[in-house]
Design a protein around this motif. Structure first.
Motif, PDB file in Angstrom:
ATOM      1  N   UNK A   1      29.427  38.806  42.399  1.00 20.58           N
ATOM      2  CA  UNK A   1      30.736  39.061  41.808  1.00 20.58           C
ATOM      3  C   UNK A   1      30.990  40.548  41.638  1.00 20.58           C
ATOM      4  N   UNK A   2      29.986  41.279  41.177  1.00 24.12           N
ATOM      5  CA  UNK A   2      30.109  42.729  41.042  1.00 24.12           C
ATOM      6  C   UNK A   2      30.324  43.386  42.407  1.00 24.12           C
ATOM      7  N   UNK A   3      29.572  42.943  43.406  1.00 25.95           N
ATOM      8  CA  UNK A   3      29.712  43.533  44.740  1.00 25.95           C
ATOM      9  C   UNK A   3      31.081  43.254  45.351  1.00 25.95           C
ATOM     10  N   UNK A   4      31.654  42.099  45.042  1.00 23.72           N
ATOM     11  CA  UNK A   4      33.013  41.808  45.521  1.00 23.72           C
ATOM     12  C   UNK A   4      33.996  42.860  45.007  1.00 23.72           C
ATOM     13  N   UNK A   5      33.809  43.265  43.747  1.00 22.16           N
ATOM     14  CA  UNK A   5      34.682  44.296  43.188  1.00 22.16           C
ATOM     15  C   UNK A   5      34.382  45.658  43.798  1.00 22.16           C
ATOM     16  N   UNK A   6      33.113  45.963  44.004  1.00 27.15           N
ATOM     17  CA  UNK A   6      32.722  47.245  44.591  1.00 27.15           C
ATOM     18  C   UNK A   6      33.283  47.404  45.999  1.00 27.15           C
ATOM     19  N   UNK A   7      33.305  46.307  46.735  1.00 33.75           N
ATOM     20  CA  UNK A   7      33.778  46.339  48.123  1.00 33.75           C
ATOM     21  C   UNK A   7      35.239  46.782  48.206  1.00 33.75           C
ATOM     22  N   UNK A   8      36.022  46.466  47.192  1.00 32.80           N
ATOM     23  CA  UNK A   8      37.448  46.809  47.191  1.00 32.80           C
ATOM     24  C   UNK A   8      37.698  48.317  47.133  1.00 32.80           C
ATOM     25  N   UNK A   9      36.712  49.074  46.687  1.00 34.04           N
ATOM     26  CA  UNK A   9      36.902  50.513  46.517  1.00 34.04           C
ATOM     27  C   UNK A   9      36.913  51.274  47.836  1.00 34.04           C
ATOM     28  N   UNK A  10      36.247  50.725  48.846  1.00 34.08           N
ATOM     29  CA  UNK A  10      36.216  51.386  50.151  1.00 34.08           C
ATOM     30  C   UNK A  10      35.361  52.639  50.201  1.00 34.08           C
ATOM     31  N   UNK A  11      34.413  52.796  49.267  1.00 35.88           N
ATOM     32  CA  UNK A  11      33.590  54.014  49.265  1.00 35.88           C
ATOM     33  C   UNK A  11      32.190  53.769  49.818  1.00 35.88           C
ATOM     34  N   UNK A  12      31.854  52.496  50.055  1.00 36.79           N
ATOM     35  CA  UNK A  12      30.498  52.173  50.503  1.00 36.79           C
ATOM     36  C   UNK A  12      30.432  51.930  52.009  1.00 36.79           C
ATOM     37  N   UNK A  13      29.363  52.426  52.621  1.00 29.76           N
ATOM     38  CA  UNK A  13      29.095  52.120  54.021  1.00 29.76           C
ATOM     39  C   UNK A  13      28.611  50.677  54.157  1.00 29.76           C
ATOM     40  N   UNK A  14      27.746  50.283  53.216  1.00 28.29           N
ATOM     41  CA  UNK A  14      27.165  48.946  53.255  1.00 28.29           C
ATOM     42  C   UNK A  14      26.864  48.493  51.830  1.00 28.29           C
ATOM     43  N   UNK A  15      26.990  47.203  51.593  1.00 28.96           N
ATOM     44  CA  UNK A  15      26.658  46.612  50.305  1.00 28.96           C
ATOM     45  C   UNK A  15      25.809  45.376  50.557  1.00 28.96           C
ATOM     46  N   UNK A  16      24.743  45.208  49.786  1.00 32.17           N
ATOM     47  CA  UNK A  16      23.947  43.999  49.957  1.00 32.17           C
ATOM     48  C   UNK A  16      23.441  43.475  48.623  1.00 32.17           C
ATOM     49  N   UNK A  17      23.233  42.163  48.599  1.00 32.43           N
ATOM     50  CA  UNK A  17      22.802  41.471  47.379  1.00 32.43           C
ATOM     51  C   UNK A  17      21.291  41.540  47.261  1.00 32.43           C
ATOM     52  N   UNK A  18      20.800  41.976  46.106  1.00 34.46           N
ATOM     53  CA  UNK A  18      19.369  41.986  45.853  1.00 34.46           C
ATOM     54  C   UNK A  18      18.861  40.587  45.567  1.00 34.46           C
ATOM     55  N   UNK A  19      17.607  40.349  45.885  1.00 30.89           N
ATOM     56  CA  UNK A  19      17.004  39.043  45.653  1.00 30.89           C
ATOM     57  C   UNK A  19      16.573  38.946  44.198  1.00 30.89           C
ATOM     58  N   UNK A  20      17.107  37.971  43.489  1.00 30.71           N
ATOM     59  CA  UNK A  20      16.808  37.806  42.071  1.00 30.71           C
ATOM     60  C   UNK A  20      15.325  37.503  41.872  1.00 30.71           C
ATOM     61  N   UNK A  21      14.709  38.222  40.941  1.00 31.11           N
ATOM     62  CA  UNK A  21      13.320  37.970  40.600  1.00 31.11           C
ATOM     63  C   UNK A  21      12.312  38.653  41.498  1.00 31.11           C
TER      64      UNK A  21
END
Length: 204
Positions: free
Chosen positions: A89-109
């Protein structure tokens, strides 16, 4: 509401609980932190810039959340920024900013999987602290940097509740893993009257 949310994160137990909490908070997170005049992302970006790090150097924004920290890096002139976080959910918001080359989800735990020598710098803004990642992640991030690489990390007043964070910082310096090249105490959330430390380390 903003102050309530900020306080509650320090009582969360377990990675899955944290992820669900941040997923739920994602859409209102930015405005609530803005309402509290969140200063630490800008201070971290300025501290990293003061090292002379090239503006096209690849940077990992560790536990980037909605991207407030990445936007601060971009506002400081940095152009190659990747982000990671356990909350989609946080990354979905970050993606809207257009400042990142790449975004990825960390593995929980699991320890973060950061390819070695991929980044010249790692930014961890409010990311390695009670209510977020454990102190061991400071060492994990430093291991991923090449010699001469930089890491900027912020600690707010809640690290006083868990001495392992300061102990880990002291240990990486004492063992020669990294050197502390700057350290500044200043405004964190002026809306709450809180402060934070911003530390910059250079990998040895």
């Amino acid at each position: 509401m903003a102050e309530k949310k900020v306080n509650e994160v320090y009582d969360l137990k377990g990675d899955d609980v944290q992820r669900a909490y941040y997923d739920d908070w994602a859409r209102s997170y930015d405005q609530e932190l803005v309402d509290l005049d969140y200063r630490t992302p800008g201070r971290c970006a300025a501290a990293l810039s003061a090292t002379g790090l090239a503006k096209d150097a690849p940077i990992l924004d560790f536990a980037c959340g909605t991207g407030l920290s990445g936007k601060a890096l971009a506002d400081a002139g940095y152009t190659v920024i990747d982000g990671t976080d356990i909350s989609e959910g946080m990354l979905d918001e970050a993606r809207k900013l257009g400042v990142y080359r790449d975004l990825h989800v960390g593995v929980v735990g699991h320890e973060p999987d950061i390819p070695p020598d991929t980044y010249q710098a790692i930014s961890a803004v409010g990311a390695i602290s009670p209510g977020a990642a454990p102190a061991t992640y400071l060492t994990t991030c430093l291991h991923a940097l090449p010699k001469g690489g930089h890491m900027v990390v912020s600690f707010n007043e809640h690290i006083e509740d868990d001495p392992t964070y300061q102990q880990t910082l002291d240990k990486v310096i004492e063992t020669g893993m990294a050197e502390l090249i700057s350290s500044e105490y200043g405004d964190h959330l002026p809306g709450r009257g809180t402060k934070s430390w911003v530390h910059v380390l250079r990998r040895l």
